[in-house]
Write an enzyme that holds these catalytic residues in place. Sequence first.
Site, PDB file in Angstrom:
ATOM      1  N   HIS A  77      13.688 -11.804 -14.408  1.00 14.75           N
ATOM      2  CA  HIS A  77      14.638 -11.256 -15.961  1.00 14.75           C
ATOM      3  C   HIS A  77      15.539  -9.935 -15.179  1.00 14.75           C
ATOM      4  O   HIS A  77      15.180  -8.827 -15.033  1.00 14.75           O
ATOM      5  CB  HIS A  77      14.062 -10.252 -16.689  1.00 14.75           C
TER       6      HIS A  77
ATOM      7  N   ASP B  36      16.212  -5.954 -15.254  1.00 15.32           N
ATOM      8  CA  ASP B  36      17.160  -6.425 -16.292  1.00 15.32           C
ATOM      9  C   ASP B  36      18.567  -6.207 -16.126  1.00 15.32           C
ATOM     10  O   ASP B  36      19.014  -7.409 -15.969  1.00 15.32           O
ATOM     11  CB  ASP B  36      17.139  -5.737 -17.668  1.00 15.32           C
ATOM     12  N   ASP B  37      18.492  -4.990 -16.393  1.00 14.58           N
ATOM     13  CA  ASP B  37      20.443  -5.082 -15.278  1.00 14.58           C
ATOM     14  C   ASP B  37      20.663  -3.759 -14.628  1.00 14.58           C
ATOM     15  O   ASP B  37      21.336  -2.678 -15.057  1.00 14.58           O
ATOM     16  CB  ASP B  37      21.473  -5.180 -16.545  1.00 14.58           C
TER      17      ASP B  37
ATOM     18  N   HIS C  72      19.777  -9.674 -15.587  1.00 14.66           N
ATOM     19  CA  HIS C  72      21.472 -10.775 -15.469  1.00 14.66           C
ATOM     20  C   HIS C  72      22.196 -10.533 -14.002  1.00 14.66           C
ATOM     21  O   HIS C  72      22.420  -9.537 -14.176  1.00 14.66           O
ATOM     22  CB  HIS C  72      21.619 -10.496 -16.910  1.00 14.66           C
TER      23      HIS C  72
ATOM     24  N   GLU D 214      12.995  -7.803 -28.521  1.00 10.17           N
ATOM     25  CA  GLU D 214      13.004  -6.126 -27.803  1.00 10.17           C
ATOM     26  C   GLU D 214      13.891  -5.562 -28.234  1.00 10.17           C
ATOM     27  O   GLU D 214      12.933  -3.877 -29.131  1.00 10.17           O
ATOM     28  CB  GLU D 214      14.778  -6.498 -26.481  1.00 10.17           C
TER      29      GLU D 214
ATOM     30  N   HIS E 219      15.546 -14.061 -24.960  1.00 11.85           N
ATOM     31  CA  HIS E 219      15.328 -12.237 -25.368  1.00 11.85           C
ATOM     32  C   HIS E 219      14.543 -12.533 -26.807  1.00 11.85           C
ATOM     33  O   HIS E 219      15.140 -13.205 -27.717  1.00 11.85           O
ATOM     34  CB  HIS E 219      16.287 -11.647 -25.140  1.00 11.85           C
TER      35      HIS E 219
HETATM   36  N1  HPA Z   1      19.249  -7.652 -23.870  1.00 10.62           N
HETATM   37  C1  HPA Z   1      19.633  -8.363 -24.175  1.00 10.62           C
HETATM   38  N2  HPA Z   1      21.241  -9.271 -23.890  1.00 10.62           N
HETATM   39  C2  HPA Z   1      21.244  -8.690 -22.973  1.00 10.62           C
HETATM   40  C3  HPA Z   1      20.537  -7.204 -22.161  1.00 10.62           C
HETATM   41  C4  HPA Z   1      19.626  -7.262 -22.737  1.00 10.62           C
HETATM   42  O1  HPA Z   1      18.759  -6.637 -22.224  1.00 10.62           O
HETATM   43  N3  HPA Z   1      20.812  -7.775 -20.966  1.00 10.62           N
HETATM   44  C5  HPA Z   1      21.570  -8.529 -20.252  1.00 10.62           C
HETATM   45  N4  HPA Z   1      22.386  -8.920 -21.860  1.00 10.62           N
HETATM   46 ZN    ZN Z   2      17.361  -9.188 -20.415  1.00  8.22          ZN
END
Ligand code: HPA
Ligand code: ZN
Length: 334
Positions: free
Chosen positions: A14, A275-276, A16, A197, A194
């Site tokens: 996971h 994630d990012d 991006h 969250e 996703h």
């Molecule tokens: N959630 C949803 N979309 C996203 C995320 C995330 O954490 N990171 C990049 N796009």
């Molecule tokens: Zn994500």
Amino acid sequence: MHAGAFRLPKAELHVHVEGTFEPELIFEIAERNGVQLPFPSVDALRRAYEFTDLQSFLNLYYAAMTVLQTERDFAELAHAYLGRAREQGVVHAEIFFDPQAHTSRGVRFETVIDGLWSAVRDSERLYGISSKLIMCFLRDASAESAMATLEAALPYGERIVAVGLDSAELGHPPSKFRRVFERALAAGWKTVAHAGEEGPPAYVWEALDALRVSRVDHGVRSLEDPQLVARLRDERIPLTVCPLSNVKLRVVDRLEDHPLRRMLESGLVVTVNSDDPAYFGGYVGENFASVAQALDLAPGALALLARNSFEASFIDAPTRAAYLARVDRAEVGA
Ligand code: HPA
Ligand code: ZN
């Protein structure tokens, strides 16, 4: 820091690629492409990384990626991630990308996929990391736009292992994309999404039933629904959890409050991911080390998280067995 957490061989499932875009590289590519950024310096940009929720992050994430224009830009972005991932013990990566965030501003789909693919294709040789691409649809865009994106991707089917669903979750339930995901499955792609969250457990149910996902991305809110937990556990549906992301986007208040430990204790197939990472304060090794400390996880729990990452990944059985043997050989202690 917890050295064992970094050394442990792991799959990252996971991440991006646009979320690995570090401020230095953003400025370098902006300058090359003659794009004016609304921040005077790298430090000023980094200081803007204070988020109140998912949308507040997405606003900056989409703004920064507008500097990406050429095949070279996308290749450099992916190479930069892979180089960093190697330092974090990543031996396999399944990397999300958001084609609509680029095609919607006039970049051709081919430019995006050719650039990313040039890095993914050579990742084993250059970084000792096997890698795959997962194409995400933006859930706050229309189902028609997702379907058009799927059609643009069909000629590149071999370069993509799965499709996913990301961007603003609330108000955009998975079922909005049922037909798109049916089409993706028919084309031979796996599906992930996703869910859970910011969105409710009902969205995780929909991801399972309407989108037939192999994994749930985040899914931390699943714990609110015991029947859902039982299903995820019994069907061994992996969850790609991103602890530092959850703190930065205020899904949880503090890392010490993160439900990851309870998820493991519930028998869920939990994995840890970044994630990012350019925005959330750490790559996957830092995520492992931070939760290990905040939740007082034993070395055996870290090894289980690493094992889960290979169980959850879209690799063939012999490759999986080889990676699991590497986990067993690795020294997990601090
Ligand atoms: N959630 C949803 N979309 C996203 C995320 C995330 O954490 N990171 C990049 N796009
Ligand atoms: Zn994500």
